[in-house]
Design a protein around this motif. Sequence first.
Motif, PDB file in Angstrom:
ATOM      1  N   UNK A   1     -14.228  -3.165   2.799  1.00  0.00           N
ATOM      2  CA  UNK A   1     -14.145  -4.564   3.230  1.00  0.00           C
ATOM      3  C   UNK A   1     -15.132  -5.441   2.461  1.00  0.00           C
ATOM      4  N   UNK A   2     -16.337  -4.933   2.244  1.00  0.00           N
ATOM      5  CA  UNK A   2     -17.334  -5.709   1.504  1.00  0.00           C
ATOM      6  C   UNK A   2     -16.852  -5.981   0.083  1.00  0.00           C
ATOM      7  N   UNK A   3     -16.335  -4.961  -0.589  1.00  0.00           N
ATOM      8  CA  UNK A   3     -15.860  -5.160  -1.954  1.00  0.00           C
ATOM      9  C   UNK A   3     -14.668  -6.106  -2.000  1.00  0.00           C
ATOM     10  N   UNK A   4     -13.811  -6.047  -0.991  1.00  0.00           N
ATOM     11  CA  UNK A   4     -12.669  -6.964  -0.963  1.00  0.00           C
ATOM     12  C   UNK A   4     -13.141  -8.404  -0.776  1.00  0.00           C
ATOM     13  N   UNK A   5     -14.066  -8.614   0.147  1.00  0.00           N
ATOM     14  CA  UNK A   5     -14.545  -9.967   0.394  1.00  0.00           C
ATOM     15  C   UNK A   5     -15.322 -10.489  -0.811  1.00  0.00           C
ATOM     16  N   UNK A   6     -16.079  -9.627  -1.449  1.00  0.00           N
ATOM     17  CA  UNK A   6     -16.929 -10.050  -2.557  1.00  0.00           C
ATOM     18  C   UNK A   6     -16.138 -10.289  -3.849  1.00  0.00           C
TER      19      UNK A   6
ATOM     20  N   UNK B   1      -1.985  -7.544  -1.296  1.00  0.00           N
ATOM     21  CA  UNK B   1      -3.192  -6.781  -1.564  1.00  0.00           C
ATOM     22  C   UNK B   1      -4.069  -6.724  -0.315  1.00  0.00           C
ATOM     23  N   UNK B   2      -4.158  -7.846   0.385  1.00  0.00           N
ATOM     24  CA  UNK B   2      -4.977  -7.873   1.590  1.00  0.00           C
ATOM     25  C   UNK B   2      -4.461  -6.931   2.654  1.00  0.00           C
ATOM     26  N   UNK B   3      -3.134  -6.851   2.780  1.00  0.00           N
ATOM     27  CA  UNK B   3      -2.535  -5.956   3.770  1.00  0.00           C
ATOM     28  C   UNK B   3      -2.875  -4.508   3.456  1.00  0.00           C
ATOM     29  N   UNK B   4      -2.841  -4.169   2.186  1.00  0.00           N
ATOM     30  CA  UNK B   4      -3.182  -2.806   1.781  1.00  0.00           C
ATOM     31  C   UNK B   4      -4.645  -2.489   2.087  1.00  0.00           C
TER      32      UNK B   4
ATOM     33  N   UNK C   1     -11.209   3.824   9.633  1.00  0.00           N
ATOM     34  CA  UNK C   1     -11.872   3.699  10.931  1.00  0.00           C
ATOM     35  C   UNK C   1     -11.337   4.738  11.903  1.00  0.00           C
ATOM     36  N   UNK C   2     -10.014   4.933  11.931  1.00  0.00           N
ATOM     37  CA  UNK C   2      -9.430   5.932  12.841  1.00  0.00           C
ATOM     38  C   UNK C   2      -9.903   7.330  12.466  1.00  0.00           C
TER      39      UNK C   2
ATOM     40  N   UNK D   1      -6.588  -3.905   4.393  1.00  0.00           N
ATOM     41  CA  UNK D   1      -6.802  -3.802   5.833  1.00  0.00           C
ATOM     42  C   UNK D   1      -6.173  -2.539   6.410  1.00  0.00           C
ATOM     43  N   UNK D   2      -5.050  -2.104   5.848  1.00  0.00           N
ATOM     44  CA  UNK D   2      -4.445  -0.847   6.295  1.00  0.00           C
ATOM     45  C   UNK D   2      -5.350   0.335   5.958  1.00  0.00           C
ATOM     46  N   UNK D   3      -5.871   0.337   4.756  1.00  0.00           N
ATOM     47  CA  UNK D   3      -6.783   1.418   4.353  1.00  0.00           C
ATOM     48  C   UNK D   3      -8.032   1.411   5.223  1.00  0.00           C
TER      49      UNK D   3
END
Length: 104
Positions: free
Chosen positions: A30-35, A1-4, A13-14, A6-8
């Motif tokens: 990223x905020x929602x993933x960390x939270x 899940x984390x890989x997905x 960003x690109x 970070x890929x998104x």
Amino acid sequence: MGTLIFSATAILVVMGFSNHTLWLAAVAVLFLYVRYGRTGGNTSAASSPGTPGTPAKPGPAAGGSGARPDSSYRAYRDRRDRQARWERRYRRERPLESRRQEGK
């Protein structure tokens, strides 16, 4: 899940070089993933609303304000009963504040 995630985020960003709003979307992802996304992490959002001073149980059953469903009905009942005990205690110790809140 984390890989997905970070890929998104990297893709956003690109693509964000032409549209800066996508950078905000990457930050939000990223905020929602960390939270909410990590399991087993003991963040302030994942601490249980139980009695003060007792540590929260690690894992998905320790979720706070509806971030994820409980893993079992027993965990739900325990959390519900703990919240009811806390509310009864609050009403007993602070009768004026509880009456003021019920009037709203």
